[in-house]
Each structure stands twice: as C-alpha cells, then as structure tokens.
Write an enzyme that holds these catalytic residues in place. Structure first.
Site, mmCIF file in Angstrom:
data_model
loop_
_atom_site.group_PDB
_atom_site.id
_atom_site.type_symbol
_atom_site.label_atom_id
_atom_site.label_comp_id
_atom_site.label_asym_id
_atom_site.label_seq_id
_atom_site.Cartn_x
_atom_site.Cartn_y
_atom_site.Cartn_z
ATOM 1 N N CYS A 1 22.360 -35.817 38.811
ATOM 2 C CA CYS A 1 22.793 -34.518 38.286
ATOM 3 C C CYS A 1 23.821 -33.829 39.184
ATOM 4 O O CYS A 1 24.895 -33.411 38.720
ATOM 5 C CB CYS A 1 21.595 -33.618 38.025
ATOM 6 S SG CYS A 1 20.639 -33.166 39.499
ATOM 7 N N HIS B 1 17.510 -29.495 39.635
ATOM 8 C CA HIS B 1 18.364 -30.051 38.583
ATOM 9 C C HIS B 1 19.516 -29.092 38.316
ATOM 10 O O HIS B 1 19.391 -27.880 38.495
ATOM 11 C CB HIS B 1 17.574 -30.290 37.290
ATOM 12 C CG HIS B 1 18.346 -31.048 36.264
ATOM 13 N ND1 HIS B 1 18.729 -32.356 36.448
ATOM 14 C CD2 HIS B 1 18.845 -30.679 35.046
ATOM 15 C CE1 HIS B 1 19.414 -32.771 35.389
ATOM 16 N NE2 HIS B 1 19.502 -31.771 34.529
ATOM 17 N N HIS C 1 25.107 -32.765 31.379
ATOM 18 C CA HIS C 1 24.336 -33.070 32.585
ATOM 19 C C HIS C 1 23.871 -34.524 32.568
ATOM 20 O O HIS C 1 23.927 -35.205 31.544
ATOM 21 C CB HIS C 1 23.136 -32.116 32.726
ATOM 22 C CG HIS C 1 22.038 -32.338 31.722
ATOM 23 N ND1 HIS C 1 20.708 -32.110 32.005
ATOM 24 C CD2 HIS C 1 22.057 -32.754 30.431
ATOM 25 C CE1 HIS C 1 19.967 -32.370 30.944
ATOM 26 N NE2 HIS C 1 20.754 -32.760 29.982
#
Length: 392
Positions: free
Chosen positions: A304, A352, A364
């Site tokens: 990420c 994240h 993402h």
C-alpha cells in the site's frame, strides 16, 4: 486373646456410606468421562463465518503492521549498509595515508642512521673537508628537522583519525547487525500472519466460502453507498462555494459581506497541487491490476505505501516509505474536504493507505492475494478511516 475379626477395607463415604476403593475409582472415571463428553462439543465447535472473517481481517491488518516494520527496518538497513561501506572506504584511505606517513618517518630514521646526523658540534666541523661543507650539512640537517616534524605531526593526525573512523565503522556494523535482526523478525511475523490467514480460509467448505463472498459483496455495496453519499456532500459544498464566489463582486459593490465569506468550510487544493496530484493519479491508475506484494515498491508489484510513494515520486514529491511516516508528511484535512491525490489512512495504528480519486473512491493495493484497484474508501467501514493527508 488375639482378635479374629477382619479389618474393614479403607474407602470414602458417599452420602454417608463407606465405599470400597475400587468403587471410588470407578465413580471417578465415570465423572471424568462425563466431563469430557460435555466438553467435546465445545472443543469441536467451529467459529461462525463472521468470526472467521473478523479473524482473517485482523490477521491481514497485523501482517500490514508487520510489513511497515519490515519496510522501516529494510530502509534503515540499506542506509546503515551504505554508511558502513562509506566508513570502510574512508578507513582504507586513511590507513593508506597512515602507512605513507609511517614510511616517510622511516626514511628519515634511515637517513639519520646512515649519516649519523646529530646536532652540529666542533667534531663535525673538524671532520668537514671544508668550512663550506660544514655549513651545507648544517642547512641540510635544519631542513630535515623541519620536514621530520611535519611528518611526525602528519603521522599522529592520520593515526588519530584512522582510529576514530575504525571505531565509527565498528559501531555502524553493530547497528547494521541489529537492523538486519529487526528485518528478519518483521519478515517472519508477516509470513506467519499470512500463513495463519490462509489456514483459516482453507478450512472453509465451498458453501461457507460462497457465503463469505456474499458477506463481502454486501459490504462492498454498503461501501459504494457511503461513497456516493460523500460525493453528494462534496458536490453540495463545491456548489455553495462556487455560488459564494460568483456573488462576491456583487456583495462588495453593495457593501455587504458575501454569504459564507470568511467561514467557508471547504479548503480546495491550489492549482499547483492539482497539477502534481494529476500526475500522481495518472501513475497510480497505470498500476491497476498489478499484484499486492508486501514490501514491494514496483514496478511489477506494490504494497500500500509502496504504491503511494511511487505515485507521488512520479509527480516530483518524495514521501517516506512507511504509512506511519507518510501520515505526518503533509497537511491533515477533513474527509469532507478530500481532494484527488490526497492520502487516506486507515485503522488506529495507521497500517493502510490509499490515494483518493474523488467521489468517495480511491486507488490502493489492498492486501496479499489481491491487485491494485479502485475501491470505496469505506471498504472496511467508516470507522476504519483514520485521517486524510495532503502531501504537497
């Protein structure tokens, strides 16, 4: 007389009755078997799908947290290795200079030994063939004494600096070893968490997997609904701001303040940010479909924070490697004011991140086993959103 009565067998009383030891053992066995029978169903009871889903989600988030630690340790290890290499090169160069200084001192000592050089005195004068020879030798020795002093000073300096750099190199090597240990530990943690998640999923039947997929689809539908709701809210705010700007000249002519002037709740990004964000988003969109791989920074795969770092690098903006460093690398803005290019962070431990593209959506790299994709920022519920950061 000796008694001929038999001794009574030892035992325990049950409800006021003394029982033989054998009977007691039998009763104990029955009780234990009964307890085991009652406990067996609990031990064999399977967790619900909701519990499995939550457990798997928790394991993935723990893996992401460990991935960030891995990324930080990897970055630290790389920097430390570079520092160690630089220090070792410096030590080698200084050692060479030290050897050269030592050789120069040695040459002076050898010359003095060969010539028997010492302070000029009457004997030296008498041994000289001519007065001019004496004065020539005196000047030569004076010059040698000055050069020798310089050589000694240089040798002492080189020796001190070399020892200092050797100590720095030793300390850096120790730090490098520690960083490598942290890297190894974080890597093992990631692998263990992912293996646990795979094991949980592998135990599901086909029917349970189908039901789990249905639950996931329902979550996605709810996430899409929330994204649409945010998009409408942002559109309404933008419309109100545009109207306020259109009315501003008229209000200024009449001497009345523009509605909402000075209290606007929106904070639009400037044109330079929009230009950079457009480049970053163009890069991110080009990565859609590439696999998530923990610790990866491209070009074939990403995690990420690796994706957001690479995307903004394409726009000329340098971001740190990890999510918990990226979250401080910009200005925090309210979710309602999120602009394309902003970074959306998730979970209390900030494990994240995705890149906002507008209308409640982001690009993402979700988790292992998935691919870079567009998805609602509410993919894991509204409560999962930690903050929004404008990085440039």
């Amino acid at each position: 007389m000796a008694s001929h009565r038999k001794s009574r067998p030892t035992g325990t009383r049950v409800a006021g009755i003394r029982t033989p030891a054998l009977a007691t053992a039998a009763l104990t066995s029955v009780a234990l078997l009964s307890q085991s029978a009652n406990a067996a169903p609990e031990a064999d009871e399977k967790p619900s799908l909701e519990e499995v889903e939550k457990k798997v989600g928790d394991l993935y988030r723990q893996a992401e947290s460990a991935t960030d630690k891995y990324n930080a340790a990897k970055e630290k290890t790389a920097k430390q290795r570079k520092r160690v290499d630089t220090l070792l090169d410096d030590v080698a160069q200084r050692t060479q200079k030290l050897n050269e200084a030592r050789e120069e001192l040695g040459s002076f000592a050898a010359a003095q030994y060969r010539t028997g050089a010492s302070a000029p005195d009457t004997a030296t004068f008498l041994l000289a063939d001519t007065p001019q020879d004496y004065f020539d030798q005196t000047q030569l020795m004076d010059r040698m004494t000055g050069r020798q002093k310089v050589a000694v000073d240089d040798y002492v300096t080189q020796q001190s600096e070399t020892m200092k750099k050797r100590q720095e190199a030793t300390e850096s090597l120790t730090t490098l070893t520690e960083s490598q240990g942290d890297l190894k530990t974080a890597k093992a943690t990631v692998q263990r968490k992912l293996a646990d998640a795979r094991q949980l999923l592998s135990q599901l039947t086909a029917e349970e997997k189908a039901r789990l997929a249905a639950i996931e689809k329902q979550k996605q539908q709810e996430a899409a609904r929330k994204a649409a709701e945010l998009a409408r809210e942002q559109a309404a705010q933008q419309q109100a701001q545009d109207q306020a700007q259109d009315q501003a000249p008229q209000q200024q002519e009449s001497g009345s303040p523009a509605p909402g002037s000075g209290t606007s709740s929106t904070a639009p990004a400037d044109s330079s940010y929009a230009t950079k964000a457009e480049k970053a988003l163009a890069f991110a969109r080009a990565q859609i479909g590439k696999p998530y791989v923990w610790g990866a920074v491209g070009p074939g795969s990403y995690d990420c924070s690796g994706l957001t770092q690479a995307a903004w690098k394409a726009a000329g903006v340098t971001l740190p490697r990890t999510t918990y460093d990226q979250v401080t690398a910009g200005t925090t803005v309210p979710l309602s004011q999120a602009q394309p290019g902003d970074l959306v962070f998730f979970y209390d431990d900030v494990t994240h991140v995705g890149m906002y593209i507008g209308n409640g959506m982001m690009i993402h790299a979700p988790k292992p086993g998935t691919y870079v994709r567009e998805e609602s920022i509410y993919y894991d519920g509204e409560s999962a959103i930690h903050s929004v950061v404008r990085p440039a």
